[in-house]
Design a protein around this motif. Sequence first.
Motif, short mmCIF file in Angstrom:
data_model
loop_
_atom_site.label_atom_id
_atom_site.label_comp_id
_atom_site.label_asym_id
_atom_site.label_seq_id
_atom_site.Cartn_x
_atom_site.Cartn_y
_atom_site.Cartn_z
N THR A 137 0.72 -1.24 -0.03
CA THR A 137 -0.19 -0.02 -0.10
C THR A 137 0.84 1.41 0.02
O THR A 137 0.23 2.21 -0.64
N ASP A 138 2.01 1.26 0.72
CA ASP A 138 2.76 2.31 0.73
C ASP A 138 4.20 2.52 0.18
O ASP A 138 4.81 3.65 0.21
N TRP A 164 12.14 3.16 0.54
CA TRP A 164 12.10 1.62 1.17
C TRP A 164 12.53 1.86 2.69
O TRP A 164 11.77 1.18 3.44
N GLY A 165 13.67 2.22 2.84
CA GLY A 165 14.07 2.47 4.31
C GLY A 165 13.18 3.24 5.22
O GLY A 165 12.95 2.93 6.23
N ARG A 166 12.67 4.22 4.52
CA ARG A 166 11.67 4.99 5.28
C ARG A 166 10.57 4.52 5.85
O ARG A 166 9.66 4.68 6.99
N GLN A 167 9.88 3.38 4.97
CA GLN A 167 8.85 2.66 5.38
C GLN A 167 9.09 1.93 6.65
O GLN A 167 8.42 1.80 7.71
N PHE A 193 5.01 3.72 -6.05
CA PHE A 193 6.06 3.52 -7.08
C PHE A 193 5.35 3.36 -8.36
O PHE A 193 5.82 4.00 -9.34
N ALA A 194 4.41 2.41 -8.47
CA ALA A 194 3.80 2.20 -9.80
C ALA A 194 3.08 3.67 -10.45
O ALA A 194 3.07 3.88 -11.52
N GLU A 195 2.54 4.36 -9.39
CA GLU A 195 1.91 5.64 -9.74
C GLU A 195 3.01 6.64 -10.14
O GLU A 195 2.59 7.29 -11.17
N GLN A 196 4.08 6.51 -9.51
CA GLN A 196 5.13 7.39 -9.84
C GLN A 196 5.58 7.20 -11.40
O GLN A 196 5.80 8.18 -12.13
N VAL A 197 5.73 5.83 -11.60
CA VAL A 197 6.26 5.60 -13.15
C VAL A 197 5.31 6.05 -14.11
O VAL A 197 5.81 6.69 -15.00
#
Length: 341
Positions: A41-42, A268-271, A47-51
């Motif tokens: 979800t996060d 990734w790390g921020r998650q 990521f897909a939306e950003q692409v």
Amino acid sequence: MTRTLLKTTALGTALLFAAGAAGAQNLTMSSWVPPTHFLHTDFFVPFAEQVAEVTEGRVTVTILPAPLGSPAQHWELARTGVADITWGNFTYEPERFVALWFAEFPNAGTDAEAQSVALWRTYEAHLADLEVFDGVEMLAAGLFGGGQLHHGSAQMVTPGDIAGQKFRMGGPIQERLLTELGAVPVAAPATRAYEMLESGVIDGSLHTMESVVNFRLEEALTHHTVFPEGLYDAAFFVVMNSARWDSIAPADQAAIEAIVGETLSAAWGRQFDAQNPAATAALAAAGHTITEASPELIAAVDTIYDAMVADWIVAAREAGVADPETVLAFYVETYGALTAE
């Protein structure tokens, strides 16, 4: 003349439309966590939306409703083009990814964003040319902020507490740690931890703090031993099939490159940096016992770490890493610099 011009214009428009359609790319992504998991979800959905956003819709990512294989198969699914994009854990193929063992050793850190950026920079600077990474375009590398020791009924503070206890673990580095501490390692995926704890097959399990909550183990694991720099870690990848990457138009490749690599690794790390403290607070509020490892236990782990590093240097050199000592030093120095900022 007019008819010819109209026909020519119509033909040109059709060719432009066909070229646009040919340039459009829909990439399939295989993911093995459920759609309710925070990584889905996060992390993966954004990521897909950003692409799609950065390529103005010319490249899209479809996350498949079910994985195309087991978690351990996901590197190969991308390399062979069964899926365009996958993610997974390097630990699942330890003999293949000897070069990255250092990232999963004790003391790799507990700041997941800094860890992930340090791992990405280490990969780019020292490991990217290794043959083992052929066939994929690396989109991100990440760590999860330090795994800890969890028990169902007693606090594990000293080496004596751990001796003889049965712990679920997920890989050879964790297995060696537990064995040399005198514990009994039991190999199993994290998803089986609850049933194994309930049936008495294991006494405890190795997890990040967040996975105790996200795997719903709060009732089964009530005692938590925290190592300030992590007892162990897990190294992850997000990759894309190389041929599929090469099929994307250069301008769209450049747009995607701006949101992957170090940027995606940091995300990734921020998650995990958000999830781990929240889980720790929730477990404390529920009355769980959370204690730091004793100096004696930390010293015992440090001794095991030193032996692991010495053995890894030999194994990494055999796996094609020219200067393993420099690789490890680069990671440690980069992580230290990032956490000092």
